[in-house]
Design an enzyme around this catalytic site. Structure first.
Site, mmCIF file in Angstrom:
data_model
loop_
_atom_site.group_PDB
_atom_site.id
_atom_site.type_symbol
_atom_site.label_atom_id
_atom_site.label_comp_id
_atom_site.label_asym_id
_atom_site.label_seq_id
_atom_site.Cartn_x
_atom_site.Cartn_y
_atom_site.Cartn_z
ATOM 1 N N LYS A 134 81.483 -6.612 59.495
ATOM 2 C CA LYS A 134 82.183 -7.542 60.565
ATOM 3 C C LYS A 134 83.072 -8.349 60.260
ATOM 4 O O LYS A 134 82.794 -9.252 59.111
ATOM 5 C CB LYS A 134 81.274 -8.355 61.526
ATOM 6 N N LYS B 146 78.698 4.175 73.140
ATOM 7 C CA LYS B 146 77.648 3.129 73.363
ATOM 8 C C LYS B 146 77.177 3.501 74.806
ATOM 9 O O LYS B 146 77.862 3.383 75.840
ATOM 10 C CB LYS B 146 78.048 1.897 73.192
#
Length: 332
Positions: A150, A246
């Site tokens: 990230k 997702k």
């Protein structure tokens, strides 16, 4: 009434904070749906996401509004006509899949014509921090072969270099969570190439997708926030090479399987990801992830405590939940 319907908010504290470009999470706040019919119980979980305008309260309201119809036997296909994609539909859809499996005495894998689930190589996530801390986090990921990093706009090159130094052999996914511009992406190409980054996930805001038309990247670019359902795919063909599926975006396993099939038909690579969640969210995602090129289902590994029988990370592999969801009661 055919079914008893219950919905509640659940709070799952994390063992360590999870940082991305948008902020910090210290807990997974989810909405859990339970359906009971003929003594059998089906469960599903959705994770409200502020990026999509969702809150715990809004998702609870969406589920409760359908409560009477669910009690009278609303089906998964009916659900798609009544509720748009998102966390509420995901929780209900997955609860219906689970209930169907338990009522039929047949596992979801069998219904889909698949063999029982096996462990999958799943990414472990290094959350956003200063470079030294990110390198130290990567060094603790013993045996990891796929690491997701990230980053934001602030010195992503140093963060990535620290992770690469600590994990020289792992494949790297870099995830800016929409925080870069096309100029940053272009400037970082030599760094991304030198560090052998395998995938760049949603570098630009979904509103800036057009900037990717004609852009030549050293690594495939994956649509996350830009891809929710199969209908989104035609608009992504000249911009992305991979899509991230997702279940909280698709609104459940039903649409996720449709998105998977259509993505493959259109020659997209496939990643299957998750929100920070319990293993109740991850269990249905395994049925899509088994067909993916990249798997990122480590959400439950951030929890201080998970369900008994939840997914377990062992080195590079994530073991599927055991008896938690989508199996006959006799096998649970």
């Amino acid at each position: 009434m055919l079914r008893n319907v219950s919905v509640r908010a659940e709070h799952w504290p994390l063992s360590t904070p999870f940082r991305i470009s948008r902020g910090v999470k210290t807990a997974a706040d989810v909405v859990a749906v339970t359906l009971i019919e003929d003594g059998r119980q089906g469960r599903g979980e959705g994770v409200p996401y502020a990026r999509y305008g969702e809150t715990i309260e809004s998702v609870l309201a969406q589920v409760n509004a359908l409560g009477p119809d669910l009690a009278r036997g609303l089906t998964r296909r009916d659900l798609a006509d009544r509720l748009g994609p998102g966390a509420a539909r995901n929780a209900i859809d997955c609860a219906l899949w689970d209930l169907e499996a338990r009522l039929a005495g047949r596992a979801v894998a069998e219904t889909l014509g698949q063999s029982p689930l096996l462990p999958l190589v799943s990414a472990l996530t290094v959350s956003l921090d200063v470079p030294q801390a990110m390198g130290e986090a990567a060094a603790r990921m013993t045996g990891a072969t796929l690491i997701k990093v990230k980053v934001d706009q602030h010195d992503p090159a140093a963060c990535l270099a620290a992770v690469r130094a600590a994990a020289p052999d792992a494949a790297l996914i870099v995830d800016p969570n929409e925080s870069w511009t096309i100029e940053i992406l272009a400037r970082l190409q030599p760094v991304l190439r030198d560090l052998k980054v395998a995938l760049i996930e949603q570098p630009l805001s979904a509103d800036d997708d057009g900037d990717l038309v004609g852009f030549e990247s050293c690594a495939p670019i994956c649509a996350d926030e830009s891809c929710h359902v199969a209908a989104d795919l035609p608009g992504l063909q000249d911009r992305y090479q991979v899509v991230n599926i997702k279940l909280d975006k698709t609104g459940g396993l039903t649409e996720a399987l449709d998105l998977l099939a259509q993505a493959r038909a259109m020659d997209f690579g496939v990643m299957v990801g998750c929100m920070v969640s319990s293993s109740m969210s991850i269990a249905p995602a395994f049925h899509v992830a088994r067909h993916a090129d990249f798997v990122d289902l480590d959400g439950p590994t951030w929890l201080a405590n998970d369900y008994a029988g939840g997914a377990v990370q062992r080195g590079a592999e994530l073991l599927p939940p055991d008896g938690l969801w989508g199996v006959p009661d006799a096998a649970a």
